[in-house]
Design an enzyme around this catalytic site. Structure first.
Site, PDB file in Angstrom:
ATOM      1  N   ARG A  41      36.173  30.289  41.189  1.00  0.00           N
ATOM      2  CA  ARG A  41      35.744  31.472  42.257  1.00  0.00           C
ATOM      3  C   ARG A  41      35.164  30.961  43.375  1.00  0.00           C
ATOM      4  O   ARG A  41      34.455  29.858  43.433  1.00  0.00           O
ATOM      5  CB  ARG A  41      34.549  32.173  41.369  1.00  0.00           C
ATOM      6  CG  ARG A  41      35.418  33.198  40.538  1.00  0.00           C
ATOM      7  CD  ARG A  41      33.986  33.923  39.602  1.00  0.00           C
ATOM      8  NE  ARG A  41      33.014  34.412  40.220  1.00  0.00           N
ATOM      9  CZ  ARG A  41      32.172  35.057  39.669  1.00  0.00           C
ATOM     10  NH1 ARG A  41      32.091  35.386  38.480  1.00  0.00           N
ATOM     11  NH2 ARG A  41      31.024  35.554  40.302  1.00  0.00           N
ATOM     12  N   ARG A  46      22.692  46.661  38.876  1.00  0.00           N
ATOM     13  CA  ARG A  46      21.998  45.423  39.537  1.00  0.00           C
ATOM     14  C   ARG A  46      20.854  45.611  40.532  1.00  0.00           C
ATOM     15  O   ARG A  46      20.286  44.737  41.031  1.00  0.00           O
ATOM     16  CB  ARG A  46      23.130  44.790  40.186  1.00  0.00           C
ATOM     17  CG  ARG A  46      23.558  43.479  39.615  1.00  0.00           C
ATOM     18  CD  ARG A  46      24.696  43.066  40.482  1.00  0.00           C
ATOM     19  NE  ARG A  46      25.028  41.417  40.424  1.00  0.00           N
ATOM     20  CZ  ARG A  46      25.825  40.882  39.610  1.00  0.00           C
ATOM     21  NH1 ARG A  46      26.705  42.032  38.943  1.00  0.00           N
ATOM     22  NH2 ARG A  46      26.406  39.798  39.406  1.00  0.00           N
ATOM     23  N   LYS A  56      27.502  36.849  30.316  1.00  0.00           N
ATOM     24  CA  LYS A  56      27.621  38.269  30.214  1.00  0.00           C
ATOM     25  C   LYS A  56      29.103  38.734  29.786  1.00  0.00           C
ATOM     26  O   LYS A  56      29.252  39.341  28.835  1.00  0.00           O
ATOM     27  CB  LYS A  56      27.016  39.264  31.530  1.00  0.00           C
ATOM     28  CG  LYS A  56      25.479  38.837  31.604  1.00  0.00           C
ATOM     29  CD  LYS A  56      25.227  39.730  32.992  1.00  0.00           C
ATOM     30  CE  LYS A  56      26.120  39.561  34.399  1.00  0.00           C
ATOM     31  NZ  LYS A  56      25.766  38.332  34.805  1.00  0.00           N
TER      32      LYS A  56
HETATM   33  N1  LIG Z   1      26.569  46.010  40.534  1.00  0.00           N
HETATM   34  C1  LIG Z   1      27.021  45.470  41.611  1.00  0.00           C
HETATM   35  N2  LIG Z   1      26.230  45.756  42.859  1.00  0.00           N
HETATM   36  C2  LIG Z   1      26.444  45.043  44.111  1.00  0.00           C
HETATM   37  N3  LIG Z   1      27.111  43.946  43.766  1.00  0.00           N
HETATM   38  C3  LIG Z   1      28.043  43.640  42.773  1.00  0.00           C
HETATM   39  C4  LIG Z   1      27.739  44.346  41.591  1.00  0.00           C
HETATM   40  N4  LIG Z   1      28.658  43.896  40.504  1.00  0.00           N
HETATM   41  C5  LIG Z   1      29.147  42.773  41.271  1.00  0.00           C
HETATM   42  N5  LIG Z   1      29.074  42.731  42.592  1.00  0.00           N
HETATM   43  C6  LIG Z   1      29.269  41.585  43.562  1.00  0.00           C
HETATM   44  O1  LIG Z   1      30.266  40.811  42.881  1.00  0.00           O
HETATM   45  C7  LIG Z   1      29.918  39.524  42.876  1.00  0.00           C
HETATM   46  C8  LIG Z   1      30.428  38.917  41.593  1.00  0.00           C
HETATM   47  O2  LIG Z   1      29.912  39.467  40.464  1.00  0.00           O
HETATM   48  P1  LIG Z   1      29.850  38.953  39.188  1.00  0.00           P
HETATM   49  O3  LIG Z   1      31.085  38.756  38.549  1.00  0.00           O
HETATM   50  O4  LIG Z   1      29.012  39.968  37.883  1.00  0.00           O
HETATM   51  O5  LIG Z   1      28.859  37.736  39.336  1.00  0.00           O
HETATM   52  P2  LIG Z   1      27.833  36.836  38.588  1.00  0.00           P
HETATM   53  O6  LIG Z   1      28.470  35.803  37.949  1.00  0.00           O
HETATM   54  O7  LIG Z   1      26.818  36.510  39.735  1.00  0.00           O
HETATM   55  O8  LIG Z   1      27.053  37.587  37.448  1.00  0.00           O
HETATM   56  C9  LIG Z   1      28.171  39.363  43.166  1.00  0.00           C
HETATM   57  O9  LIG Z   1      27.589  38.267  43.464  1.00  0.00           O
HETATM   58  C10 LIG Z   1      28.275  40.768  43.965  1.00  0.00           C
HETATM   59  O10 LIG Z   1      28.594  40.279  45.252  1.00  0.00           O
END
Ligand SMILES: Nc1ncnc2c1ncn2[C@@H]1O[C@H](COP(=O)(O)OP(=O)(O)O)[C@@H](O)[C@H]1O
Length: 282
Positions: free
Chosen positions: A217, A139, A62
């Site tokens: 990460r 999400r 994404k």
């Molecule tokens: N919209 C959201 N609602 C709740 N938690 C979120 C949201 N966006 C990000 N996070 C938190 O930040 C973490 C990392 O997000 P992201 O970089 O988008 O990860 P991923 O690679 O899992 O898509 C998620 O695992 C979650 O804990």
């Protein structure tokens, strides 16, 4: 968090024309994903900046495609994961609370994420930015409903990739601690089976100046990645249905590595002839 941040979001949004609700007529322009690549403001007849959302499992890419499209279309790429990581890197009181949740592969509360997002939108307003590509938000269905209450989303791009590739991509992900560039050391080569084509995704290696500064990460380890995928299925998959029902979901199966996928994605978005595409993709 005592006060639910929706009001704050609404205030921030209405203060800046960033997320203004458009008219019904405006909305019909974006009712079909495939015809809505570049929306038109019904009042002025002129193009307005896109308000798009990227959905997809952890590791699907994404961030990569949202960043490229944001450069191409001149709108901010707002990734809630980046906002969370920024908060984690600070010594603020929220940091240790968030670290525990993120490192267990769970979602942080809607209230906290909306609070972080509202601040980023406020910053966008100050910088005079309009339109957006959201990555990692909404999400949950509740987040999608809140977003729907404050603005119109033109298009939701749902990126899809086989699960074995998702895990390998998360485990191979590296970030340059200095420039924040995203790279991937995994070389994915999945044999075609039962009519499915072979999938080859070469590594995306960092330039020499970033090589010694790469970090992984803390939530990109196998156990946590599997939990994030499970949480995605449970809480985020219904968000796909939310937008599918509204006729806004564009499903996109990634065919392979970035050059091949980028070209096909631009085609799916009716953007193949966009004049800046070559420079933006660089
Ligand atoms: N919209 C959201 N609602 C709740 N938690 C979120 C949201 N966006 C990000 N996070 C938190 O930040 C973490 C990392 O997000 P992201 O970089 O988008 O990860 P991923 O690679 O899992 O898509 C998620 O695992 C979650 O804990």
């Amino acid at each position: 968090m005592a006060v639910f941040s929706r009001l704050m979001w609404r205030r921030a949004a209405s203060a800046r024309n960033f997320c203004t609700k458009s008219t019904t007529a405006d909305r019909h322009l974006v009712s079909s994903p495939l015809s809505s690549a570049l929306p038109v403001d019904n009042n002025t007849g002129k193009g307005r900046n896109v308000q798009w959302v990227f959905l997809g499992c952890p590791g699907v890419g994404k961030g990569t495609y949202a960043a490229r499209l944001s450069k191409l279309l001149g709108v901010p790429h707002i990734a809630t994961g980046d906002l969370v990581r920024h908060e984690l890197s600070s010594s603020g009181p929220l940091s240790s609370q968030l670290a525990e949740i993120v490192n267990q592969g769970q979602l942080i509360s809607d209230e906290i994420i909306i609070d972080l997002l509202s601040k980023r939108l406020q910053e966008a307003h100050t910088k005079g930015e309009t339109g957006f590509i959201l990555d990692g938000f909404p999400r949950t269905v509740r987040q999608a409903e809140i977003l729907e209450g404050v603005t119109d989303i033109d298009l939701v791009i749902n990126l899809k990739l086989r699960e074995e590739a998702l895990i390998a991509k998360c485990l191979g992900r590296r970030i340059c601690s200095e420039c924040n560039g995203n790279y991937n050391v995994a070389c994915i080569d999945i044999k075609g089976e039962d009519g499915t084509p072979r999938m080859y995704m070469p590594p995306l290696l960092p330039p020499p100046q970033c090589e010694s500064k790469l970090i992984t990460r803390s939530d990109d380890n196998e156990e946590v990645v599997k939990e994030r995928l499970r949480v995605y299925s449970e809480l985020s998959r219904p968000v796909e249905d939310f937008y599918r029902l509204r006729g806004k979901l564009l499903e996109f199966d990634l065919p392979g590595g970035i050059p091949e996928s980028w070209t096909k994605l631009l085609h799916a978005l009716n953007l193949d002839d966009h004049e800046d595409k070559r420079t933006a993709a660089a």
